[in-house]
Design a protein around this motif. Structure first.
Motif, short mmCIF file in Angstrom:
data_model
loop_
_atom_site.label_atom_id
_atom_site.label_comp_id
_atom_site.label_asym_id
_atom_site.label_seq_id
_atom_site.Cartn_x
_atom_site.Cartn_y
_atom_site.Cartn_z
N ARG A 54 0.85 -1.19 0.00
CA ARG A 54 0.00 0.00 0.00
C ARG A 54 0.88 1.24 0.00
NH1 ARG A 54 -5.28 -1.86 1.30
NH2 ARG A 54 -5.21 -3.94 0.44
N ARG A 86 -3.14 1.85 -7.94
CA ARG A 86 -4.59 2.05 -8.05
C ARG A 86 -5.05 2.66 -6.73
NH1 ARG A 86 -6.56 -2.94 -9.00
NH2 ARG A 86 -6.33 -2.65 -11.23
N PHE A 87 -5.52 3.91 -6.80
CA PHE A 87 -5.94 4.63 -5.61
C PHE A 87 -7.35 4.23 -5.23
CE2 PHE A 87 -2.35 7.13 -7.03
CZ PHE A 87 -1.68 7.36 -5.83
N SER A 88 -7.73 4.58 -4.01
CA SER A 88 -9.03 4.18 -3.47
C SER A 88 -10.20 4.73 -4.27
CB SER A 88 -9.15 4.59 -2.01
OG SER A 88 -8.95 5.98 -1.88
N ASP A 89 -9.99 5.80 -5.05
CA ASP A 89 -11.06 6.34 -5.89
C ASP A 89 -11.14 5.64 -7.25
OD1 ASP A 89 -8.84 7.34 -7.23
OD2 ASP A 89 -9.39 9.46 -6.97
N ARG A 115 -3.90 10.42 0.12
CA ARG A 115 -4.37 9.45 -0.88
C ARG A 115 -3.77 8.09 -0.55
NH1 ARG A 115 -3.62 10.82 -6.81
NH2 ARG A 115 -5.46 9.54 -6.99
N ARG A 116 -4.61 7.07 -0.62
CA ARG A 116 -4.16 5.69 -0.38
C ARG A 116 -4.37 4.88 -1.64
NH1 ARG A 116 -3.21 4.29 4.75
NH2 ARG A 116 -3.95 5.67 6.37
N GLY A 117 -3.42 3.99 -1.90
CA GLY A 117 -3.55 3.14 -3.06
C GLY A 117 -2.78 1.84 -2.89
N GLU A 118 -3.00 0.95 -3.83
CA GLU A 118 -2.33 -0.35 -3.83
C GLU A 118 -1.41 -0.43 -5.04
OE1 GLU A 118 -3.35 -5.12 -3.96
OE2 GLU A 118 -4.96 -3.67 -3.68
N ALA A 137 -9.02 -2.77 3.99
CA ALA A 137 -9.54 -1.97 2.89
C ALA A 137 -8.69 -0.73 2.71
CB ALA A 137 -10.98 -1.57 3.16
N LEU A 138 -8.71 -0.18 1.49
CA LEU A 138 -7.96 1.05 1.22
C LEU A 138 -8.54 2.21 1.94
CD1 LEU A 138 -7.21 0.76 -2.59
CD2 LEU A 138 -5.63 0.55 -0.71
#
Length: 72
Positions: free
Chosen positions: A8, A40-43, A21-24, A71-72
């Motif tokens: 993450r 890939r960000f949470s949006d 911003r959080r993403g994987e 979860a993101l």
């Protein structure tokens, strides 16, 4: 900074009014886990990211059978 697919990324907003911003990490394009990373960000947006000092990579342990990833 090094990352693997599934790690993450947290990018701090930095400026007033900008949220974190959080993403994987879905792809590592640099050698040996180095940036850039496709994230890939949470949006749902996907971006090529070269993390700066405002970013943190959270290395998560491999999934265990039946374990849920946060979860993101």
């Amino acid at each position: 900074m090094q990352a693997s697919v599934g790690d993450r990324v947290l990018v701090h907003g930095g400026d007033v009014g900008r949220s974190d911003r959080r993403g994987e990490v879905i792809e590592v394009r640099g050698p040996d886990g180095d940036p850039p990373y496709l994230v890939r960000f949470s949006d749902g947006q996907e971006s090529l990211v070269c993390p700066g000092p405002d970013a943190v990579v959270e290395h998560l342990p491999p999934d265990e059978p039946g374990a849920a990833r946060p979860a993101l």
